[in-house]
Motif scaffolding. Structure first.
Motif, PDB file in Angstrom:
ATOM      1  N   VAL A 158      -6.000   2.360  -7.572  1.00 16.54           N
ATOM      2  CA  VAL A 158      -5.579   3.655  -7.201  1.00 16.54           C
ATOM      3  C   VAL A 158      -6.579   4.516  -6.891  1.00 16.54           C
ATOM      4  CG1 VAL A 158      -5.796   4.428  -9.564  1.00 16.54           C
ATOM      5  CG2 VAL A 158      -4.131   5.494  -8.196  1.00 16.54           C
ATOM      6  N   GLY A 159      -6.451   5.194  -5.757  1.00 11.55           N
ATOM      7  CA  GLY A 159      -7.717   5.996  -5.162  1.00 11.55           C
ATOM      8  C   GLY A 159      -7.253   7.374  -4.527  1.00 11.55           C
ATOM      9  N   ALA A 164      -2.518   3.889  -3.470  1.00  8.78           N
ATOM     10  CA  ALA A 164      -2.574   2.759  -4.550  1.00  8.78           C
ATOM     11  C   ALA A 164      -2.340   1.484  -3.851  1.00  8.78           C
ATOM     12  CB  ALA A 164      -1.414   3.229  -5.609  1.00  8.78           C
ATOM     13  N   VAL A 165      -2.656   0.600  -4.502  1.00  2.81           N
ATOM     14  CA  VAL A 165      -2.431  -0.879  -4.024  1.00  2.81           C
ATOM     15  C   VAL A 165      -1.836  -1.779  -5.140  1.00  2.81           C
ATOM     16  CG1 VAL A 165      -3.646  -2.928  -3.218  1.00  2.81           C
ATOM     17  CG2 VAL A 165      -4.813  -0.667  -2.714  1.00  2.81           C
ATOM     18  N   TYR A 166      -0.678  -2.545  -4.676  1.00  6.30           N
ATOM     19  CA  TYR A 166       0.092  -3.353  -5.557  1.00  6.30           C
ATOM     20  C   TYR A 166       0.127  -4.892  -4.908  1.00  6.30           C
ATOM     21  CZ  TYR A 166       1.483   1.228  -7.446  1.00  6.30           C
ATOM     22  OH  TYR A 166       1.581   2.511  -7.855  1.00  6.30           O
ATOM     23  N   ALA A 167       0.195  -5.744  -5.951  1.00  5.37           N
ATOM     24  CA  ALA A 167       0.528  -7.303  -5.612  1.00  5.37           C
ATOM     25  C   ALA A 167       1.929  -7.294  -5.382  1.00  5.37           C
ATOM     26  CB  ALA A 167      -0.111  -7.980  -6.809  1.00  5.37           C
ATOM     27  N   LEU A 212       0.919  -1.318   0.098  1.00  3.61           N
ATOM     28  CA  LEU A 212      -0.087   0.029   0.029  1.00  3.61           C
ATOM     29  C   LEU A 212       0.886   1.299   0.077  1.00  3.61           C
ATOM     30  CD1 LEU A 212      -2.856   1.391   0.556  1.00  3.61           C
ATOM     31  CD2 LEU A 212      -2.414   0.871   2.824  1.00  3.61           C
ATOM     32  N   THR A 213       0.725   2.271  -0.895  1.00  2.96           N
ATOM     33  CA  THR A 213       1.505   3.474  -0.800  1.00  2.96           C
ATOM     34  C   THR A 213       0.304   4.697  -0.465  1.00  2.96           C
ATOM     35  OG1 THR A 213       0.935   4.134  -3.106  1.00  2.96           O
ATOM     36  CG2 THR A 213       2.621   2.684  -2.780  1.00  2.96           C
ATOM     37  N   LEU A 214       0.901   5.569   0.391  1.00  2.00           N
ATOM     38  CA  LEU A 214      -0.058   6.558   0.770  1.00  2.00           C
ATOM     39  C   LEU A 214       0.704   8.018   0.724  1.00  2.00           C
ATOM     40  CD1 LEU A 214      -1.186   5.288   4.285  1.00  2.00           C
ATOM     41  CD2 LEU A 214      -2.619   5.381   2.175  1.00  2.00           C
ATOM     42  N   ASN A 215      -0.077   8.939   0.229  1.00  2.00           N
ATOM     43  CA  ASN A 215       0.627  10.193  -0.017  1.00  2.00           C
ATOM     44  C   ASN A 215      -0.587  11.065   0.489  1.00  2.00           C
ATOM     45  OD1 ASN A 215       1.442  12.805  -0.986  1.00  2.00           O
ATOM     46  ND2 ASN A 215       1.221  12.190  -2.898  1.00  2.00           N
ATOM     47  N   ALA A 216      -0.310  11.636   1.873  1.00  2.00           N
ATOM     48  CA  ALA A 216      -1.205  12.664   2.472  1.00  2.00           C
ATOM     49  C   ALA A 216      -0.781  13.927   2.710  1.00  2.00           C
ATOM     50  CB  ALA A 216      -1.258  12.006   4.091  1.00  2.00           C
ATOM     51  N   GLY A 217      -2.032  14.533   2.107  1.00  2.28           N
ATOM     52  CA  GLY A 217      -1.755  16.091   2.016  1.00  2.28           C
ATOM     53  C   GLY A 217      -2.796  16.678   3.005  1.00  2.28           C
ATOM     54  N   ARG A 240     -16.413  17.464   4.015  1.00  7.97           N
ATOM     55  CA  ARG A 240     -17.461  16.589   3.177  1.00  7.97           C
ATOM     56  C   ARG A 240     -16.474  15.477   2.583  1.00  7.97           C
ATOM     57  NH1 ARG A 240     -22.513  16.550   4.386  1.00  7.97           N
ATOM     58  NH2 ARG A 240     -22.983  15.028   2.562  1.00  7.97           N
ATOM     59  N   ALA A 241     -15.987  14.457   3.139  1.00  8.12           N
ATOM     60  CA  ALA A 241     -15.083  13.732   2.534  1.00  8.12           C
ATOM     61  C   ALA A 241     -15.744  12.887   1.348  1.00  8.12           C
ATOM     62  CB  ALA A 241     -14.260  12.825   3.308  1.00  8.12           C
ATOM     63  N   THR A 242     -14.929  12.643   0.347  1.00 12.34           N
ATOM     64  CA  THR A 242     -15.413  11.731  -0.838  1.00 12.34           C
ATOM     65  C   THR A 242     -14.186  10.827  -1.058  1.00 12.34           C
ATOM     66  OG1 THR A 242     -16.470  13.591  -1.912  1.00 12.34           O
ATOM     67  CG2 THR A 242     -16.111  11.693  -3.177  1.00 12.34           C
ATOM     68  N   PHE A 243     -14.642   9.422  -1.045  1.00 13.26           N
ATOM     69  CA  PHE A 243     -13.704   8.448  -1.075  1.00 13.26           C
ATOM     70  C   PHE A 243     -13.853   7.909  -2.710  1.00 13.26           C
ATOM     71  CE2 PHE A 243     -12.471   4.256  -1.602  1.00 13.26           C
ATOM     72  CZ  PHE A 243     -11.479   3.791  -0.378  1.00 13.26           C
ATOM     73  N   SER A 244     -12.769   7.902  -3.432  1.00 12.88           N
ATOM     74  CA  SER A 244     -12.740   7.554  -4.794  1.00 12.88           C
ATOM     75  C   SER A 244     -11.802   6.437  -4.922  1.00 12.88           C
ATOM     76  CB  SER A 244     -12.785   8.864  -5.783  1.00 12.88           C
ATOM     77  OG  SER A 244     -13.752   9.701  -5.582  1.00 12.88           O
ATOM     78  N   VAL A 245     -12.145   5.521  -5.842  1.00  7.75           N
ATOM     79  CA  VAL A 245     -11.148   4.514  -6.005  1.00  7.75           C
ATOM     80  C   VAL A 245     -11.428   3.795  -7.704  1.00  7.75           C
ATOM     81  CG1 VAL A 245     -12.574   2.599  -5.147  1.00  7.75           C
ATOM     82  CG2 VAL A 245     -10.037   2.360  -5.391  1.00  7.75           C
ATOM     83  N   THR A 246     -10.290   3.463  -8.323  1.00  3.87           N
ATOM     84  CA  THR A 246     -10.369   2.873  -9.478  1.00  3.87           C
ATOM     85  C   THR A 246      -9.569   1.335  -9.413  1.00  3.87           C
ATOM     86  OG1 THR A 246     -10.307   4.716 -10.598  1.00  3.87           O
ATOM     87  CG2 THR A 246      -9.873   3.025 -11.941  1.00  3.87           C
TER      88      THR A 246
END
Length: 394
Positions: free
Chosen positions: A33-34, A20-23, A8-13, A42-48
């Motif tokens: 990636v999301g 992003a998630v990798y095998a 798992l990678t995290l880029n917190a702003g 009002r937080a929104t969770f988006s992922v692909t």
């Protein structure tokens, strides 16, 4: 690692967390990636998920005001739902500032987090939130190895003349120097350029990371030798909301004649300057390009002009130029801005093919151009994953 291990990678702003998630056991195959936007609002969770359409939903109804800890918890719940039989084997974090000491990715422990707090004043828009994400992830994954990757690391190969200011040497020794940023993006491009054209990658290359934050980096042999950003991420090119290069006397004037204190000046230079401030309209290049406002056109013209200046200056640092790479959201997609910035540059061997540029082709230089001009997509999340995998021996 186990076949069902995830990286798992995290880029917190300040107001978002990108992930992003990798095998981990399959050559870092990308899985998803999301991002979570609108923290503390009002937080929104988006992922692909790979090969699927993007999806998004609001986090506000069930979580209310969402901070970094709640955002990490939401990502964890999503991981458990989508990958119920997998485990997170490692978490890799983007940390904007590593100072002079942290020049390679490092395993995170209490001592490192405490040390990185020292650089909060040098990166006030990023470092506090990077560290908030680190703390939240460590609480969520207490037994999982976590890695810090520093945006400043790539530039530690600078010679002294590209690293210092014309101040008494004691200030340099105290850490007031040109750190440079966007290092993860530049390192990713350096690696991909090596794959694309190994010979060209060893030559004199300028990479322009053009996004809401913008900078340029001069590379020789795949190493950074100069960057437009300096002590902070304010320097160099104008950006979405940041001023870029500014006469220090302007700051003194704002203090003495306008009565502005440090906080007010910081808000102006970080949040209300750049394309947003000049246009009086928006920091978004897409909006400015579609606007009939003279101020919007002037803001884009200034952006392009300063880019031309920096290309010329960095080429001088390299003693010439063999390739220019454009990346970042603007560099990859805004053909109009690229055309403005690179127009009439034949005097230094830069000739653009207008058709290729409008098509966002990989190579946008004309066949007659002595300098090759490329448009390459950057991927800081992938760079975070590669660093963690290399450090942990995945």
């Amino acid at each position: 690692m186990h076949a069902d291990s995830l990286l798992l990678t995290l880029n917190a702003g300040s107001s978002s967390v990108k992930f992003a998630v990798y095998a981990a056991a399959e050559g870092l195959a990308p899985l998803a990636v999301g991002h979570i936007e609108g923290l503390d609002n009002r937080a929104t969770f988006s992922v692909t998920l790979m090969d699927q359409a993007p999806s998004s939903h609001s986090l506000a109804p069930d979580l209310g005001s969402v901070g970094h800890a709640q955002a990490i918890e939401a990502i964890l719940r999503w991981l458990d739902f989508v990958y119920p039989h997998a485990s997170v084997a490692a978490v890799s974090h983007r940390v904007v500032h590593g100072g002079t000491e942290h020049v390679i990715p490092a395993l995170i422990d209490d001592a490192l987090v405490s040390d990185l707090e020292r650089f909060v004043p040098l990166a006030p828009l990023h470092q506090p939130h990077n560290l908030a994400g680190v703390r939240a992830a460590r609480a969520a994954f207490p037994r999982t190895p976590q890695v810090a990757c520093f945006d400043t690391s790539f530039h530690r190969s600078h010679p002294y003349v590209a690293d210092t200011f014309a101040l008494p040497r004691s200030y340099y020794d105290d850490g007031i120097r040109r750190y440079g940023f966007h290092g993860l993006s530049y390192e990713f491009i350096a690696r991909r350029l090596q794959d694309y054209d190994p010979q060209l990658a060893q030559c004199r290359v300028i990479v322009a990371h053009l996004g809401n934050g913008a900078s340029m980096c001069a590379m020789y042999g795949g190493k950074s030798v100069a960057s437009t950003m300096g002590f902070t991420s304010l320097d160099g090119l104008p950006m979405g909301t940041r001023c870029g290069q500014l006469d220090p006397g302007v700051v003194l004037y704002l203090m003495s004649e306008k009565g502005m204190d440090a906080e007010a000046i910081a808000d102006l230079l970080y949040k209300d300057a750049g394309l947003k401030g000049m246009s009086g309209l928006s920091h978004d290049v897409r909006i400015l390009q579609n606007s009939e406002s003279p101020a919007a056109r002037e803001a884009l013209a200034y952006y392009a002009d300063r880019g031309r200046r920096e290309i010329g200056g960095l080429a001088a640092c390299l003693g010439g130029l063999d390739a220019l790479v454009l990346t970042g959201g603007i560099g990859e997609n805004a053909s109009q801005v690229r055309a403005m910035m690179l127009a009439d540059m034949g005097w230094m061997g830069l000739d653009i093919d207008d058709t290729a540029n409008r098509a966002n082709a990989t190579v946008i230089s004309h066949p007659r151009s002595r300098v090759k001009v490329l448009v390459l997509k950057t991927d800081e999340e992938r760079m975070l994953a590669e660093h963690a995998a290399e450090l942990l021996g995945v």
